[in-house]
Design a protein around this motif. Structure first.
Motif, short mmCIF file in Angstrom:
data_model
loop_
_atom_site.label_atom_id
_atom_site.label_comp_id
_atom_site.label_asym_id
_atom_site.label_seq_id
_atom_site.Cartn_x
_atom_site.Cartn_y
_atom_site.Cartn_z
N MET A 13 -37.05 18.92 -0.31
CA MET A 13 -35.76 19.44 0.12
C MET A 13 -35.29 20.57 -0.78
O MET A 13 -34.77 21.58 -0.33
N LYS A 14 -35.54 20.35 -2.10
CA LYS A 14 -35.16 21.42 -3.02
C LYS A 14 -35.98 22.66 -2.78
O LYS A 14 -35.47 23.79 -2.80
N SER A 15 -37.28 22.52 -2.52
CA SER A 15 -38.14 23.68 -2.26
C SER A 15 -37.73 24.38 -0.96
O SER A 15 -37.70 25.62 -0.86
N ALA A 16 -37.37 23.53 0.03
CA ALA A 16 -36.94 24.12 1.29
C ALA A 16 -35.64 24.89 1.11
O ALA A 16 -35.43 25.99 1.67
N GLY A 17 -34.73 24.35 0.29
CA GLY A 17 -33.47 25.06 0.06
C GLY A 17 -33.68 26.37 -0.68
O GLY A 17 -33.04 27.39 -0.38
N LEU A 18 -34.63 26.36 -1.65
CA LEU A 18 -34.93 27.61 -2.35
C LEU A 18 -35.54 28.65 -1.40
O LEU A 18 -35.23 29.84 -1.48
N GLY A 19 -36.38 28.18 -0.52
CA GLY A 19 -37.00 29.13 0.42
C GLY A 19 -35.98 29.74 1.36
O GLY A 19 -35.99 30.96 1.65
N ILE A 20 -35.07 28.85 1.84
CA ILE A 20 -34.04 29.38 2.75
C ILE A 20 -33.12 30.35 2.01
O ILE A 20 -32.75 31.42 2.52
N GLY A 21 -32.77 30.00 0.77
CA GLY A 21 -31.90 30.91 -0.01
C GLY A 21 -32.58 32.24 -0.29
O GLY A 21 -31.95 33.32 -0.24
N LEU A 22 -33.91 32.17 -0.54
CA LEU A 22 -34.63 33.42 -0.79
C LEU A 22 -34.66 34.28 0.46
O LEU A 22 -34.47 35.51 0.40
N ILE A 23 -34.88 33.62 1.59
CA ILE A 23 -34.91 34.38 2.84
C ILE A 23 -33.55 34.99 3.13
O ILE A 23 -33.43 36.18 3.52
N LEU A 24 -32.49 34.20 2.90
CA LEU A 24 -31.16 34.73 3.13
C LEU A 24 -30.84 35.89 2.17
O LEU A 24 -30.20 36.88 2.54
N GLY A 25 -31.31 35.81 0.95
CA GLY A 25 -31.10 36.90 -0.01
C GLY A 25 -31.82 38.16 0.42
O GLY A 25 -31.27 39.28 0.32
N VAL A 26 -33.05 37.99 0.92
CA VAL A 26 -33.79 39.18 1.38
C VAL A 26 -33.09 39.80 2.59
O VAL A 26 -32.94 41.02 2.70
N VAL A 27 -32.64 38.91 3.51
CA VAL A 27 -31.93 39.42 4.68
C VAL A 27 -30.64 40.12 4.26
O VAL A 27 -30.27 41.18 4.81
N LEU A 28 -29.95 39.56 3.27
CA LEU A 28 -28.71 40.19 2.79
C LEU A 28 -28.98 41.56 2.17
O LEU A 28 -28.24 42.52 2.40
N LEU A 29 -30.06 41.63 1.39
CA LEU A 29 -30.40 42.92 0.80
C LEU A 29 -30.76 43.95 1.87
O LEU A 29 -30.38 45.11 1.78
N ILE A 30 -31.50 43.49 2.88
CA ILE A 30 -31.86 44.42 3.95
C ILE A 30 -30.59 44.86 4.69
O ILE A 30 -30.41 46.03 5.04
N TRP A 31 -29.69 43.92 4.92
CA TRP A 31 -28.45 44.27 5.63
C TRP A 31 -27.60 45.24 4.82
O TRP A 31 -27.04 46.20 5.35
N LEU A 32 -27.52 44.98 3.49
CA LEU A 32 -26.78 45.92 2.65
C LEU A 32 -27.47 47.28 2.56
O LEU A 32 -26.82 48.32 2.44
N GLY A 33 -28.79 47.30 2.64
CA GLY A 33 -29.52 48.57 2.58
C GLY A 33 -29.29 49.44 3.79
O GLY A 33 -29.48 50.67 3.73
N THR A 34 -28.88 48.79 4.90
CA THR A 34 -28.60 49.62 6.09
C THR A 34 -27.34 50.47 5.90
O THR A 34 -27.04 51.32 6.75
N GLY A 35 -26.61 50.23 4.85
CA GLY A 35 -25.39 51.03 4.62
C GLY A 35 -25.66 52.37 3.97
O GLY A 35 -24.75 53.22 3.89
#
Length: 352
Positions: free
Chosen positions: A1-23
């Motif tokens: 569960m902890k590994s799954a949470g880290l993976g989801i957080g990493l994916i969300l961080g990458v998506v957030l960075l990509i979303w911020l990069g569109t600015g």
């Protein structure tokens, strides 16, 4: 569960960075970017590398602000209400002119261009039509076709800019270009107005020729008048000076005459005779005591002996045509009595 949470957080961080990069966005030279936040104006940025909050929070729109845009005013479309073209304008003297011109403009305020007017291009056309109708409405037809024609474009440009600034369209008018034959009367009377315009041009040409002739004649007349005046002044000065000199000389002679009348009269007589006989050719004849001896002037003797004399008689050759010739008898023809009397007079002068 902890590994799954880290993976989801990493994916969300990458998506957030990509979303911020569109600015991130780039504004090219000659452009401005208008940034809106939830549809409301936020800021205007110039050329360069810029960033804004990503969509849908903020968005930007690029506007070319240095590009010269152009619209034509005065279309040939016939209006049903009047039966005239859209280019027809009413003048001050209630005549009709057809005017066609092009308006060149550029954006001066990107925010005003996007948000202050629903259709900025149409606003420019309407402002141009309003301005040109007001300007032409204050002119007479003949003036608008001839001497005041060049004033139409500057006045329309100034009035258009005033209207556009009043409505905050964000447009700067660069120039007004009248098209070829842009100001002309209606087609029905075009030929008559062409004749009138040609007559006006002939009148101007005649006036220019007359002015050129006047510019040539008047300076010469003024010069001639000045020369005559100078000559008259010089003649006046000379005559006055001569009269003053003669008066002064007469007063001097009068003073001397009062001192010694006889001597002064003799001197005046001798001076007068010297002046007369020095300017004329003379032949002196000794007539006293019956003498027939002639005394000729020296110049006559020289003429008699000159090579240019004609005929046997030198004196006759020196006389002008038709003049009486005086023949001098030779000395050997004189009588002995005359010679004796001359010798006696000579001895008497020597004894004195």
């Amino acid at each position: 569960m902890k590994s799954a949470g880290l993976g989801i957080g990493l994916i969300l961080g990458v998506v957030l960075l990509i979303w911020l990069g569109t600015g991130f966005f780039i504004v090219q030279e000659g452009q401005q970017a208008v940034i809106t936040q939830f549809g409301k104006y936020k800021a205007t940025v110039n050329a360069g590398f810029n960033w804004r909050l990503p969509y849908p929070i903020q968005r930007h729109e690029l506007i070319f602000v240095t590009q010269i845009r152009s619209v034509d005013v005065g279309r040939d479309t016939v209006l049903k209400a009047t039966g005239l073209r859209e280019s027809a304008m009413l003048t001050q003297d209630e005549n009709i002119l057809d005017i066609k011109f092009a308006v060149q403009y550029r954006l001066s305020d990107a925010r005003a261009f996007l948000f202050e007017s629903k259709n900025p291009s149409e606003a420019v056309v309407q402002a141009a039509e309003t301005a040109v109708r007001e300007v032409v409405g204050k002119m007479k037809m003949d003036a608008a076709l001839s001497e005041e024609r060049d004033q139409i474009a500057p006045q329309v440009r100034a009035l258009m800019q005033l209207i556009l600034d009043r409505y905050k369209v964000g447009v700067e008018v660069v120039g007004i270009n009248l098209q070829q034959g842009g100001v002309r009367p209606p087609e029905q009377v075009q030929a008559a107005f062409d004749d009138v315009l040609k007559a006006g041009q002939e009148r101007e040409r005649a006036k220019n020729e007359a002015q050129a002739y006047a510019n040539d004649v008047i300076p010469r007349a003024v010069g001639s008048a000045s020369r005559l005046k100078e000559e008259a002044d010089a003649y006046k000065a000379r005559v006055v000076a001569q009269a003053q000199g003669d008066a002064q000389r007469f007063r001097s002679i009068q003073a001397e005459y009062q001192k010694a009348p006889q001597v002064t009269k003799d001197r005046m007589y001798l001076d007068t005779m010297q002046h007369i006989y020095s300017n004329v050719t003379k032949v002196l004849v000794e007539s006293r005591q019956g003498s027939s001896l002639l005394y000729l002037p020296l110049e006559k003797l020289l003429q008699m002996g000159s090579p240019g004399s004609t005929g046997g008689d030198g004196l006759a050759g020196s006389q002008p045509a038709g003049a009486p010739v005086q023949v001098v008898p030779p000395l050997n023809t004189l009588s002995n009595d005359a010679r004796g009397r001359d010798a006696a007079r000579t001895r008497e002068r020597d004894s004195r």
